[in-house]
Design a protein around this motif. Structure first.
Motif, short mmCIF file in Angstrom:
data_model
loop_
_atom_site.label_atom_id
_atom_site.label_comp_id
_atom_site.label_asym_id
_atom_site.label_seq_id
_atom_site.Cartn_x
_atom_site.Cartn_y
_atom_site.Cartn_z
N THR A 44 -51.18 15.81 92.76
CA THR A 44 -51.75 16.37 94.01
C THR A 44 -52.25 15.20 94.83
N PHE A 45 -51.46 14.14 94.91
CA PHE A 45 -51.91 12.89 95.52
C PHE A 45 -50.83 12.40 96.49
N PRO A 46 -50.47 13.22 97.46
CA PRO A 46 -49.36 12.87 98.36
C PRO A 46 -49.78 11.72 99.31
N ALA A 100 -49.80 6.70 89.21
CA ALA A 100 -50.70 7.71 89.80
C ALA A 100 -51.62 7.15 90.85
N GLY A 101 -51.17 6.18 91.61
CA GLY A 101 -52.05 5.63 92.65
C GLY A 101 -53.38 5.22 92.07
N MET A 102 -53.31 4.62 90.88
CA MET A 102 -54.56 4.29 90.16
C MET A 102 -55.10 2.93 90.56
N ASN A 103 -56.37 2.91 90.89
CA ASN A 103 -57.03 1.65 91.27
C ASN A 103 -57.09 0.72 90.06
N SER A 104 -56.51 -0.46 90.19
CA SER A 104 -56.43 -1.41 89.06
C SER A 104 -57.63 -2.35 89.02
N GLU A 108 -63.62 -1.06 83.66
CA GLU A 108 -63.55 -0.19 82.48
C GLU A 108 -62.09 0.17 82.19
N ARG A 109 -61.31 0.41 83.23
CA ARG A 109 -59.90 0.74 83.04
C ARG A 109 -59.13 -0.48 82.49
N GLN A 110 -59.50 -1.66 83.00
CA GLN A 110 -58.82 -2.89 82.57
C GLN A 110 -59.02 -3.17 81.08
N GLY A 151 -62.43 12.09 87.28
CA GLY A 151 -61.91 10.84 86.70
C GLY A 151 -61.56 9.77 87.70
N THR A 152 -61.77 10.06 89.00
CA THR A 152 -61.34 9.10 90.01
C THR A 152 -62.50 8.25 90.53
N THR A 153 -62.15 7.22 91.28
CA THR A 153 -63.18 6.36 91.89
C THR A 153 -63.99 7.15 92.91
N GLY A 154 -63.35 8.17 93.53
CA GLY A 154 -64.08 9.03 94.46
C GLY A 154 -65.15 9.83 93.73
N ILE A 193 -62.37 10.75 99.25
CA ILE A 193 -60.93 10.82 98.92
C ILE A 193 -60.25 9.54 99.38
N ASP A 194 -59.11 9.24 98.80
CA ASP A 194 -58.39 7.99 99.13
C ASP A 194 -57.80 8.06 100.53
N LEU A 195 -57.95 6.98 101.29
CA LEU A 195 -57.55 6.95 102.70
C LEU A 195 -56.10 7.40 102.94
N ALA A 218 -62.69 -1.20 98.31
CA ALA A 218 -61.34 -1.78 98.33
C ALA A 218 -60.67 -1.42 97.01
N GLU A 219 -59.47 -0.85 97.09
CA GLU A 219 -58.74 -0.50 95.88
C GLU A 219 -57.36 -1.14 95.93
N ALA A 220 -56.79 -1.34 94.73
CA ALA A 220 -55.44 -1.91 94.63
C ALA A 220 -54.67 -1.06 93.63
N TYR A 221 -53.79 -0.21 94.13
CA TYR A 221 -53.04 0.68 93.23
C TYR A 221 -52.02 -0.14 92.43
N ALA A 222 -51.91 0.22 91.13
CA ALA A 222 -50.93 -0.45 90.27
C ALA A 222 -50.45 0.53 89.22
N1 GLN Z 1 -57.37 5.80 93.64
C1 GLN Z 1 -58.27 6.71 92.94
C2 GLN Z 1 -58.54 6.19 91.52
O1 GLN Z 1 -57.88 5.28 91.09
C3 GLN Z 1 -57.68 8.13 92.89
C4 GLN Z 1 -56.33 8.17 92.25
C5 GLN Z 1 -55.73 9.57 92.16
O2 GLN Z 1 -56.41 10.57 92.32
N2 GLN Z 1 -54.45 9.68 91.87
O3 GLN Z 1 -59.39 6.68 90.83
#
Ligand code: GLN
Length: 259
Positions: A44-46, A100-104, A108-110, A151-154, A193-195, A218-222
């Motif tokens: 749900t992340f178009p 998943a457009g995940m902020n790298s 904690e994720r790293q 679970g998101t940065t938002g 929400i993500d820009l 600032a986020e960097a998707y990876a």
């Molecule tokens: N960019 C945000 C994060 O990494 C949301 C990502 C998403 O919802 N797919 O947490």
């Protein structure tokens, strides 16, 4: 004497072999690096990750990772799960890649997964119902409910605001589509929400919701792979560079109407 020396040398060789395969983050043989790999997402992340009219998982992430896979000689299928289940799926070796457009940039994720070369710079914004007098995070008051996705940065931002007493409640939902619906219906005062995704939702329903204030971070998707899967990570990074060099990345950004 000679026999004893031979036995001793064999023992040393066996210990050395065991030590080599058991150090350095796990035996390389434990990781999948080719054939058909499974990528997980939250759709749900178009325009990065969504479900198309035929019910297929589609988006910029899917197209880019599929192009990388073809370039690097493996195949990838996609599965839609909760955003907060993505990293656990890799830790449990139930999936090979997160797309998943995940902020790298999240430390904690790293610790839990290994991220590829980032492929998109982003950040968080505030979304409100059209006509709201909220001008950004600084307009939030202690009686407000603010929504974001689990679970998101938002969600981290909203929960921190609640912790600091700057809002009454952070409403954490499974899907961004539901987050946007709650903003539209006035169930919450705003969403974090993500820009690029917020822009996509606004474009789909002009006049319903709008974005206010400055970008919050600032986020960097990876893409992400299981911790220690250096071989697959190298394939993804090499394939991504090839897609940059041959213009595929630009073509996909145009296809998905991304900046
Ligand atoms: N960019 C945000 C994060 O990494 C949301 C990502 C998403 O919802 N797919 O947490």
């Amino acid at each position: 004497m000679k026999k004893k020396l031979m036995v001793l040398m064999l023992a040393v060789a066996m210990i050395a072999t065991f030590a080599m395969t058991s150090c350095g983050g796990g035996d390389a043989a434990e990781f999948k690096t080719d054939g058909e790999l499974l990528a997980v997402t939250e759709a749900t992340f178009p325009p990065f990750d969504t479900v198309d009219d035929e019910g297929n998982i589609a988006g910029f992430d899917m197209d880019l990772l599929s192009a990388i896979a073809e370039d690097q000689g493996f195949t990838v299928t996609f599965k839609d799960i909760g955003f907060d289940s993505l990293i656990p799926a890799l830790e449990a070796k139930e999936a090979d890649i997160i797309a998943a457009g995940m902020n790298s940039l999240d430390p904690e994720r790293q610790e839990k997964v290994d991220f590829s070369t980032p492929y998109y710079d982003s950040g968080l914004v505030v979304m409100v119902k059209a006509g709201s007098d909220i001008e950004g995070v600084d307009s939030f008051t202690s009686d407000m409910k603010i929504a974001s996705q689990i679970g998101t940065t938002g969600a981290d931002e909203a929960l921190a605001l609640q912790e600091d007493g700057k809002i009454a409640e952070s409403v954490i939902l499974d899907k961004f589509s539901d987050v946007v619906l709650q903003v539209k219906n006035g169930d919450v005062a705003a969403a974090i929400i993500d820009l690029p995704v917020a822009k996509n939702y606004v474009a789909k329903q002009p006049g319903e919701v709008e974005l206010v204030g400055d970008v919050l971070n600032a986020e960097a998707y990876a893409f992400a792979v299981q911790k220690g899967n250096a071989e697959l990570l190298e394939k993804i990074n090499t394939g991504y560079q090839n897609m940059l060099d041959n213009g595929t990345v630009d073509e996909l950004k145009a296809k998905w109407e991304m900046d």
